[in-house]
Scaffold this active site. Structure first.
Site, short mmCIF file in Angstrom:
data_model
loop_
_atom_site.label_atom_id
_atom_site.label_comp_id
_atom_site.label_asym_id
_atom_site.label_seq_id
_atom_site.Cartn_x
_atom_site.Cartn_y
_atom_site.Cartn_z
N LYS A 75 0.84 -1.21 0.00
CA LYS A 75 0.00 0.00 0.00
C LYS A 75 0.88 1.26 0.00
CE LYS A 75 -3.79 -2.46 2.22
NZ LYS A 75 -4.53 -2.83 3.44
N ASP B 54 -11.12 2.76 3.85
CA ASP B 54 -11.51 1.35 3.92
C ASP B 54 -13.02 1.19 3.77
OD1 ASP B 54 -9.68 -0.74 4.21
OD2 ASP B 54 -9.23 -0.19 6.29
N GLN C 156 -4.68 -1.00 9.62
CA GLN C 156 -4.61 -2.37 9.11
C GLN C 156 -5.13 -3.36 10.15
OE1 GLN C 156 -3.73 -3.15 5.98
NE2 GLN C 156 -3.83 -5.35 6.25
N1 GUN Z 1 -6.78 -6.65 6.59
C1 GUN Z 1 -7.13 -7.49 5.58
N2 GUN Z 1 -7.84 -6.83 4.65
C2 GUN Z 1 -7.96 -5.56 5.08
C3 GUN Z 1 -8.58 -4.39 4.54
O1 GUN Z 1 -9.18 -4.39 3.46
N3 GUN Z 1 -8.45 -3.26 5.30
C4 GUN Z 1 -7.79 -3.23 6.49
N4 GUN Z 1 -7.75 -2.09 7.15
N5 GUN Z 1 -7.22 -4.30 7.01
C5 GUN Z 1 -7.29 -5.45 6.29
#
Ligand code: GUN
Length: 305
Positions: free
Chosen positions: A50, A117, A94
């Site tokens: 990311k 998100d 995350q």
């Molecule tokens: N952990 C696994 N997938 C995601 C996601 O799409 N967003 C976040 N914040 N954590 C994750």
């Protein structure tokens, strides 16, 4: 005829190019903050990707990595500080967070305008009412794969297996918004194969390696595999992969201790489906691309173009 493979890479690249072009045209630099707590190895890989992609597309990226013993109050403070900063347009915490942290309280503390998100109840509610909102990245990526692969959604029967807040529920909402007839199946659904076989579009988001078998798939269905699971058992791998794919999967198990497998049995899907997203190389690549798209959208919505 074997299923057509729906590769995520060209679609993810196209979306990222569109985002980079949009960023170039802005008179400010969108900023994304990613907060990671502890040392979950999968999270480290996802967050790395990311952060890298944000920078590649010309945006400002901040990676805030905290020790696993951070308190709830300290983490809430970090979120509140990011909410208050004008150079930060998107905030992503995350998941998973350590067990002593109340995830819900953290996610609800994120300013909905910066919630890239799409997990905040405000954005969830807006999505369910068909209003403009920030939409969870993985289900949004699935819609992009379907549309950009010319798979018609309107009027067709889409069956989603899984009802998580991250994928299953928002997936169903997005498909409904695209005028599909939507069924959500889950662990208590009776006679699952009888329902999933009716799907024109079948979305697997269960979190169990190879769970969806040939018997679940209607002929010519478009099958989208959202799962990412590690398989380390070689006998199980032999049930999942064709003779052609198996040697490199066994080599991966030998070398790294596991191979990545989705929620769908790929060998059986290739025999029955009309089209199928591979794992790795399918939906996973779209998730980061959609996060980039959300970051620019959040920036433009908050600051004006
Ligand atoms: N952990 C696994 N997938 C995601 C996601 O799409 N967003 C976040 N914040 N954590 C994750």
């Amino acid at each position: 005829m074997p299923a057509q493979l729906l590769q995520g890479k060209p679609i993810a690249e196209a979306i990222k190019s569109e985002v980079a072009a949009e960023v170039m045209g802005l008179h400010f630099r969108p900023g994304l903050a990613v907060v990671r707590v502890g040392e979950d190895p999968a999270s480290a890989v996802y967050v790395g990707s990311k952060v890298r992609t944000t920078e590649e597309l010309g945006m400002y990226s901040e990676h805030i990595h905290m020790q696993p013993d951070i308190t709830q109050a300290e983490l809430l403070n970090i979120v509140r500080e990011l909410n208050a900063r004008n150079d930060i347009d998107g905030i992503l915490v995350q998941l998973p967070l350590p067990g002593h942290i109340n995830d819900r309280e953290i996610l609800e503390a994120i300013d909905p305008a910066k919630d890239v998100d799409g997990f905040h109840p405000m954005n969830v509610g807006r999505l369910s009412q068909g209003l403009e909102s920030l939409v969870p990245c993985t289900p949004a990526g699935v819609i992009e794969i379907l549309k950009r692969s010319n798979i018609e959604i309107a009027g067709r029967h889409a069956v989603v297996i899984g009802r998580s807040n991250i994928v299953g529920k928002p997936m169903a909402m997005l498909l409904l918004q695209e005028n599909a007839t939507v069924t959500i199946c889950h662990s208590r659904t009776r006679d699952l194969p009888a329902i999933t076989r009716q799907a024109d579009i079948l979305i697997a988001a269960i979190g169990r390696a190879g769970f969806v078998r040939g018997e679940h798939i209607g002929e010519n269905a478009a099958v989208v595999d959202v799962g990412i699971n590690n398989v380390s058992d070689k006998d199980f791998a032999a049930e999942l992969f064709s003779e052609e794919d198996l040697p490199k999967r066994l080599a991966a198990i030998e070398k790294r201790g596991f191979t990545l497998v989705g929620d769908v049995n790929p060998k059986e899907a290739m025999e029955r489906a009309g089209s199928f997203t591979p794992v790795p190389g399918g939906v996973g690549l779209l998730t980061v691309a959609m996060l980039m798209k959300n970051t620019v959208a959040a920036a433009v919505m908050r600051r004006g173009a």
